[in-house]
Write a protein that holds these residues in place. Structure first.
Motif, short mmCIF file in Angstrom:
data_model
loop_
_atom_site.label_atom_id
_atom_site.label_comp_id
_atom_site.label_asym_id
_atom_site.label_seq_id
_atom_site.Cartn_x
_atom_site.Cartn_y
_atom_site.Cartn_z
N UNK C 90 0.84 -1.20 0.00
CA UNK C 90 0.00 0.00 0.00
C UNK C 90 0.87 1.25 0.00
N UNK C 91 1.98 1.19 0.75
CA UNK C 91 2.86 2.36 0.86
C UNK C 91 3.49 2.75 -0.47
N UNK C 92 3.76 1.76 -1.35
CA UNK C 92 4.34 2.09 -2.66
C UNK C 92 3.25 2.29 -3.70
N UNK C 93 1.97 2.22 -3.27
CA UNK C 93 0.87 2.46 -4.21
C UNK C 93 0.56 1.29 -5.11
N UNK C 94 1.22 0.12 -4.86
CA UNK C 94 0.92 -1.04 -5.73
C UNK C 94 -0.49 -1.54 -5.48
N UNK C 95 -0.91 -1.42 -4.20
CA UNK C 95 -2.26 -1.83 -3.84
C UNK C 95 -3.00 -0.59 -3.35
N UNK C 96 -4.24 -0.40 -3.56
CA UNK C 96 -5.08 -1.26 -4.40
C UNK C 96 -4.64 -1.19 -5.86
N UNK C 97 -4.76 -2.31 -6.55
CA UNK C 97 -4.33 -2.41 -7.95
C UNK C 97 -5.26 -1.59 -8.83
N UNK C 98 -4.65 -0.85 -9.75
CA UNK C 98 -5.45 0.00 -10.61
C UNK C 98 -6.16 -0.82 -11.70
N UNK C 99 -5.37 -1.66 -12.34
CA UNK C 99 -5.93 -2.49 -13.39
C UNK C 99 -5.14 -3.77 -13.39
N UNK C 100 -5.76 -4.85 -13.83
CA UNK C 100 -5.00 -6.08 -13.85
C UNK C 100 -4.03 -6.03 -15.03
N UNK C 101 -2.85 -6.50 -14.78
CA UNK C 101 -1.83 -6.48 -15.83
C UNK C 101 -0.79 -7.50 -15.44
N UNK C 102 0.33 -7.54 -16.17
CA UNK C 102 1.36 -8.51 -15.82
C UNK C 102 1.80 -8.34 -14.36
N UNK C 103 1.86 -7.11 -13.87
CA UNK C 103 2.20 -6.93 -12.47
C UNK C 103 1.63 -5.61 -11.97
N UNK C 104 1.46 -5.52 -10.62
CA UNK C 104 0.94 -4.29 -10.04
C UNK C 104 2.00 -3.21 -10.13
N UNK C 105 1.59 -2.03 -10.56
CA UNK C 105 2.53 -0.95 -10.80
C UNK C 105 2.57 -0.01 -9.60
N UNK C 106 3.76 0.45 -9.26
CA UNK C 106 3.89 1.43 -8.18
C UNK C 106 3.31 2.76 -8.66
N UNK C 107 2.55 3.41 -7.78
CA UNK C 107 2.02 4.73 -8.13
C UNK C 107 1.88 5.53 -6.84
N UNK C 108 1.35 6.75 -6.93
CA UNK C 108 1.16 7.55 -5.71
C UNK C 108 0.20 6.83 -4.78
N UNK C 109 0.59 6.73 -3.55
CA UNK C 109 -0.27 6.00 -2.62
C UNK C 109 -1.53 6.80 -2.32
N UNK C 110 -2.64 6.07 -2.09
CA UNK C 110 -3.91 6.74 -1.83
C UNK C 110 -4.14 7.03 -0.37
N UNK C 111 -3.27 6.50 0.48
CA UNK C 111 -3.55 6.55 1.92
C UNK C 111 -2.47 7.34 2.65
N UNK C 112 -2.86 7.88 3.79
CA UNK C 112 -1.87 8.53 4.67
C UNK C 112 -1.09 7.44 5.39
N UNK C 113 0.08 7.83 5.93
CA UNK C 113 0.88 6.86 6.65
C UNK C 113 0.08 6.27 7.81
N UNK C 114 -0.76 7.09 8.45
CA UNK C 114 -1.55 6.60 9.59
C UNK C 114 -2.53 5.53 9.11
N UNK C 115 -3.17 5.78 7.99
CA UNK C 115 -4.12 4.80 7.46
C UNK C 115 -3.43 3.49 7.08
N UNK C 116 -2.24 3.65 6.48
CA UNK C 116 -1.50 2.44 6.11
C UNK C 116 -1.17 1.63 7.35
#
Lengths: 363, 540, 262
Positions: C90-116
């Motif tokens: 979650x911290x690297x933004x891989x989860x939640x997954x945006x779309x299914x693909x060969x692998x989950x892509x790192x992106x901007x995380x949706x959550x605050x550190x506290x939520x994570x």
């Protein structure tokens, strides 16, 4: 478009037109500005001198950088020193180069001259002379075919040719013989692995317990004692490296005849590619595929490391493993087939006492 | 003062000449003419980068220790502290991190090597496409070809010297390829490595090869190459007054002394600039050779990529059923290695080496050729060249498949499957397209000669029609477009004579006719004066 | 002889100072953020778990199931993956997954550190698994970069490249570049083996070994002593630059030499 795209056989209405165009000769030479305008010439001269001056500055920069910049061992200081010396050399060289070329282009002759070519073929007299000289030489040597005693001369020729052909062997045989170091190609088939030898971590050589290898783990393995070898350590390592992987036992398809080669989902395969010998090391945990980064041969660890893609043909050789009394993973024997790339007598060279199991090539 | 200088110079010249008869040489060389064209300097780029290689290489030999003895690193580099490595690797680190300018010299040496090999191929391509390999220069083509092969040997042997993981894995691939050769391979491998891979003999042996054997051969062949250039005199592009019997240009002294001499400094300057700014071969990243590790992006230097690409391209199984590694009568013949790494380069280089003879034989062209071809006027040769380059580039791309996959977010498996087809299809397509383009350009040349250049001026005729004014070419412009050989395909005697008897050698003649047709069937003849006259009449 | 060097340092002093200051701020920020995550991990409360459960139900349960038991062919079970896996994914933004693909892509995380941290606490409460490492466990300054180099090249370089620049895997998957990845995330990735990556538990590479690897990767921040790095992808980039820049410059100069002066 089977023939030339050319109108054929015109009724010639222009009798005076030649068959082909005539070479118009060299074009008119147009003088440059510097040829006609002394001011332009002076300007060019100053530009050339300025470029040479730039080169001198570059030399000073390179020498200054060499003497003044301390390389303290910090990456940044090394980079700075090399960059400054390099830029100095760049200016020193470029200034001379651009100056000289600019000089040639603006101030030296640019009116093209013509030189005739001469036939490369020697003149008939020269050829005749050459043949005569060679014939004279042959006669002087006594090798001529005319006259008596041809058999002796045949002997001369034959023995000379044989001697000249044989003599290099006196040099080459010891040279080549020594360069091999050894010629026993059965060595290809053996590795350091022996029954009961522990599998240890690469590079520190600590043994591995079965419990350490959790599902999804990949351990890079060397034989116990490899690091203590006095001689031939790298050569031994080049053949003995192994990749130890634990899969969910439900995912693992055990190969016939290898029922006791693995332990609860833990398998060990040679890390040396059966294509041309790169270390195959990219383990994709989810697909259980092993990928070689050199030529992308892909092996399915879950299915006997058979080839699923790429240039390799044979599966990676499997190292049979067991667990010793203390819970450490040990080898049950050496590999049962030569590891690494293929060679002419590969099927003849199977490991000590364990022959026959060289198949596994089915796809 | 001028007089004094003259007197001293004259005295020196006299002294030297009385001992060497150098006067004759100076007379011969000083005013040799060289034609002016940018593409004639590509060979010089190769020569000059070789000189830069010699200069920087001498620097490197002062610090490099060609030994595989294991030592423990103790230098300024934090990431290597206490790591075991060969003396070769340790000395490379020492010269890079502790010798001021040492890393610069390594980078100059390596960048110069990349330029050297690239310049050789570019020069070779220029010779090929302009037909400069034709009689009397076939032998010099062969000398140049050998230089190209030697440049690969020099590059590869030098690339391997630092004994790092990247080049070590390259050597292991070489060992794998060597072993694959039937019957002899295993022994050749032992002979090269002094026993089992990697052994302790290889780096010293490669060192001798790299600093003595190969550069010695290269120097000797360069001398021969240049001697033949002087002997044959330089080729020239077509143009007014330039014939097969003369050479039009500017004298060696002073014009080319300044231009070509100055160009050496330009080449050196460019290499120095790039070496000052860009890292090359950071062996401290790869670490000392160890048979276990390997890194993503394991590729050789660019000039070996085509062989690596072949190795990647060749499948181990054809359509998942036919193995390409054969086991016959208990012996193993790994065609998956032999085809891309031994047979393909052999055929590829063999064809290149023999091309001058192949073309002369197929076309029956036997005259001395000193005026170059414009590539469009020899469509078949040009298209063959482009097809060969396409084949080469496909292999190079395949060697970079992992890099391309990650840069463009494609699957490297898909890319490989695509290139496996492309390696056969693209060269053929390239051949056909290039031939079309050549013929199109030739037609355009005819157009130009017949109807002149478009001027952009539109005039209105008295009867209301608008036409663009075409300006006829002057005789110099026209001469370049019409002065090429128009060779028709070979005509042969019929198979049966008038008495219905089949003649001997007909099949051979048919074969030669086929080759001749291959070269000359599709061609556009140059405009004749008669056609030009008719075109003029048609206009008025 | 050292006067020029000193002079240069003097002139560069303001720049160096500013850079140092920026570095200090960045360092403190990084230390604070990792410290806070470590704190969050060590001081999980029942509140965190229940907050985490709500977040999980809202964001993750559609694939992983309300009890995180997973769905065959859709998403794996998260029971026993531990807080480290959640913090990484979650911290690297891989989860939640945006779309299914060969692998989950790192992106901007949706959550605050506290939520994570709350999510991590919830998942950790479902079954024992690897915990989020402490700040000390991932401090590059405490690691041995040379040992890290040896571990990295044996275990990591084949996928991530010799200095962590990244590399291709099969079928469109890839091993990412590691230079921007935080030390905590690098540590967690080794510990949990996300996606294609194998697991490197503490029995394989010890906790100190992992820190050594982080230290080696962070040593790359100093750049290359040879100048610009050309992406550290090896000889292919060098060849490309050799052809297009070096040969390009040289050929451009031949055109100038061959052109007639006006």
């Amino acid at each position: 478009m089977s023939t030339a795209d050319k109108p054929v056989d015109h009724e010639s209405t222009h009798g005076d037109v030649p068959d082909s165009f005539e070479d118009p000769g060299l074009p008119y030479h147009r003088p440059r500005r510097a040829d006609v305008d002394p001011k332009a010439a002076n300007k060019a001269e100053r530009q050339v001198a300025a470029l040479f001056g730039l080169s001198i500055l570059g030399t000073i920069l390179a020498l200054g950088a060499y003497f003044m910049i301390d390389m303290t061992g910090e990456i940044a200081s090394i980079r700075f020193a090399n960059m400054m010396i390099g830029l100095g050399i760049f200016l020193a060289m470029m200034g001379i180069g651009l100056g000289a070329i600019h000089w040639a282009k603006t101030l030296m002759r640019d009116h093209e001259m013509v030189e005739e070519r001469h036939a490369l073929r020697s003149s008939d007299e020269a050829r005749a002379g050459a043949i005569q000289n060679l014939q004279d030489g042959v006669e002087d040597s006594g090798l001529g075919s005319d006259g008596s005693g041809t058999s002796r001369r045949g002997l001369l020729k034959g023995s000379l040719i044989t001697a000249v052909l044989a003599a290099p062997l006196a040099l080459l045989v010891p040279q080549i013989g020594n360069m091999g170091g050894q010629w026993n190609t059965r060595e290809f088939a053996h590795t350091m692995w022996r029954q009961g030898m522990r599998l240890t971590r690469d590079p520190d050589g600590t043994p591995i317990k079965a419990a350490d290898v959790t599902i999804g783990s990949a351990f890079h393995v060397i034989p116990d004692g490899l690091n203590d070898l006095e001689h031939g350590k790298i050569e031994a390592k080049a053949k003995a490296v192994v990749l130890l992987i634990r899969l969910d036992p439900r995912d693992l398809k055990i190969q016939p005849g290898r029922e006791d080669w693995s332990f609860d989902g833990i398998v060990a395969y040679s890390k040396i590619c059966t294509h041309v010998g790169c270390p195959v090391a990219l383990y994709e945990q989810q697909t259980h595929h092993l990928l070689c980064p050199c030529h992308q041969s892909t092996f399915d660890v879950a299915d006997g490391a058979k080839v699923v893609f790429g240039p390799a043909k044979r599966p990676l050789p499997q190292l049979p493993i067991a667990i010793d009394d203390e819970g450490y993973i040990v080898a049950k024997s050496d590999f049962h087939e030569p590891i690494g790339s293929s060679y002419w007598t590969r099927l003849k060279n199977t490991s000590d006492g364990l022959s026959g199991d060289t198949e596994g090539g089915s796809h | 003062m001028g007089a004094r200088v003259n007197a001293v110079a004259g005295g020196t010249a006299n002294w030297v000449d009385e001992r060497t008869s150098i006067g004759g040489f100076v007379k011969f060389f000083a005013r040799k003419l060289f034609p002016d064209h940018w593409s004639f300097m590509l060979g010089e780029v190769a020569l000059y980068s070789f000189i830069v290689l010699l200069l920087s290489g001498v620097f490197l030999t002062a610090f490099f220790v060609p030994s595989m003895t294991i030592v423990t690193y103790d230098g300024p580099l934090a990431t290597m502290q206490g790591v075991e490595m060969s003396e070769a690797f340790a000395s490379t680190l020492h010269m890079s991190f502790e010798v001021p300018g040492g890393l610069l010299m390594r980078q100059i040496h390596h960048w110069a090597a990349l330029l050297f090999t690239a310049a050789i191929l570019t020069h070779m391509a220029r010779i090929f496409f302009t037909g400069a390999f034709r009689k009397p220069r076939e032998l010099n083509w062969l000398v140049g070809f050998t230089l190209m092969i030697l440049s690969l040997a020099a590059g590869f042997s030098g690339y391997s010297l630092p004994d790092d993981v990247l080049s070590g894995n390259g050597l292991r691939i070489i060992e794998g390829v060597t072993r694959s050769i039937p019957i002899l391979g295993e022994y050749v491998s032992y002979w090269m490595f002094g026993g089992e891979f990697p052994g302790e003999a290889l780096i010293p042996r490669l060192f001798t090869m790299h600093i003595l054997l190969v550069p010695g051969l290269i120097l000797g062949l360069i001398a021969l190459h240049l001697f033949l250039v002087f002997l044959h005199k330089h080729t020239q592009y077509p143009g007014g007054g330039r014939t097969h019997k003369n050479v039009v240009g500017l004298p060696l002294f002073p014009v080319y002394t300044a231009k070509a001499g100055g160009f050496f400094f330009v080449v050196f300057g460019v290499i120095a600039l790039v070496s000052a700014v860009f890292t090359i071969n950071p062996v401290w990243n790869y670490g000392p050779y160890d048979p276990s590790p390997v890194s993503a992006g394991t590729q050789p230097d660019w000039y070996m990529l085509f062989i690596d690409g072949g190795l990647r391209l060749m499948p181990g199984w054809l359509f998942d059923v036919i193995p390409t590694e054969w086991e016959l009568w208990g012996y193993t013949i790994p065609m998956n290695v032999l085809v891309p790494a031994v047979i393909m380069p052999g055929l590829f280089f063999g064809f290149l080496a023999l091309y001058p003879w192949i073309e002369a034989w197929a076309t029956g062209d036997r005259g001395e050729k000193h005026v170059l071809d414009r590539p469009r006027n020899v469509p078949v040769r040009t298209s063959l060249g482009v097809a060969i380059i396409t084949f080469y580039v496909v292999l190079v791309l395949e060697a970079c498949n992992d890099i391309i996959a990650i840069l463009f977010h494609v699957s490297l498996n898909d890319l490989t499957l695509f290139l496996r087809v492309a390696v056969f299809v693209l060269p053929v397509l390239a051949y056909l397209i290039t031939r079309r383009i050549c013929l199109g350009l030739q037609r355009k040349d005819r157009e130009l000669v017949l109807h002149g250049k478009e001027t952009g001026r539109i005039v209105r005729h008295a009867h209301g029609e608008y036409v663009e004014v075409h300006e006829p070419l002057d005789e110099h412009e026209r001469w370049i477009l019409v002065s090429y050989d128009d060779i028709a395909p070979l005509e042969i005697a019929p198979e049966y004579n008038d008495r219905g008897v089949r003649r001997k050698g007909y099949k051979w003649d048919r074969f030669k006719q086929g080759l001749s047709r291959f070269y000359f069937e599709h061609r556009i003849s140059p405009v004749t004066p008669q056609e030009l006259e008719e075109a003029k009449h048609a206009h008025h | 002889m050292h006067s020029l060097a000193r002079h240069r340092y003097h002139r560069a002093a303001p720049v160096v100072l500013v850079l140092l200051l920026l570095g200090l701020i960045a360092g403190i920020a990084a230390a604070v953020s990792t410290a806070s995550s470590a704190n969050a991990a060590t001081t999980t409360s029942a509140d965190d778990v229940s907050e985490g459960q709500k977040l999980f139900a809202a964001n993750c349960a559609s694939c992983h199931g309300l009890g995180a038991e997973g769905q065959d062919g859709v998403a794996p079970s998260l029971i026993g993956v531990g807080a480290a896996a959640v913090d990484f994914q979650v911290g690297t933004g891989r989860m939640p997954m945006q779309a299914s693909g060969p692998q989950a892509i790192a992106k901007r995380t949706q959550f605050s550190q506290a939520e994570i941290s709350q999510l991590a606490a919830f998942v950790a409460s479902l079954g024992a698994g690897p915990a989020i490492p402490t700040a000390e466990q991932v401090d590059p300054a405490l690691g041995d970069a040379a040992n890290g180099m040896q571990l990295f090249r044996t275990n990591c370089a084949m996928c991530h490249g010799s200095v962590g620049g990244g590399g291709a895997l099969s079928q469109g998957k890839f091993a990412p570049n590691l230079w921007e990845t935080t030390p905590t995330h690098i540590y967690e990735a080794m510990l949990t083996g996300p996606q294609s990556m194998p697991v490197f538990n503490d029995a394989n590479i010890t906790s100190e070994g992992k820190r050594d690897i982080i230290s080696y990767l962070k040593a790359q921040d100093e750049g290359s002593p040879g100048g610009l790095r050309l992406g550290t992808i090896g000889p292919v980039a060098e060849g490309l630059w050799g052809w297009f820049l070096v040969l390009g410059l040289v050929v451009a100069s031949t055109v100038w030499i061959g052109a007639r002066s006006s």
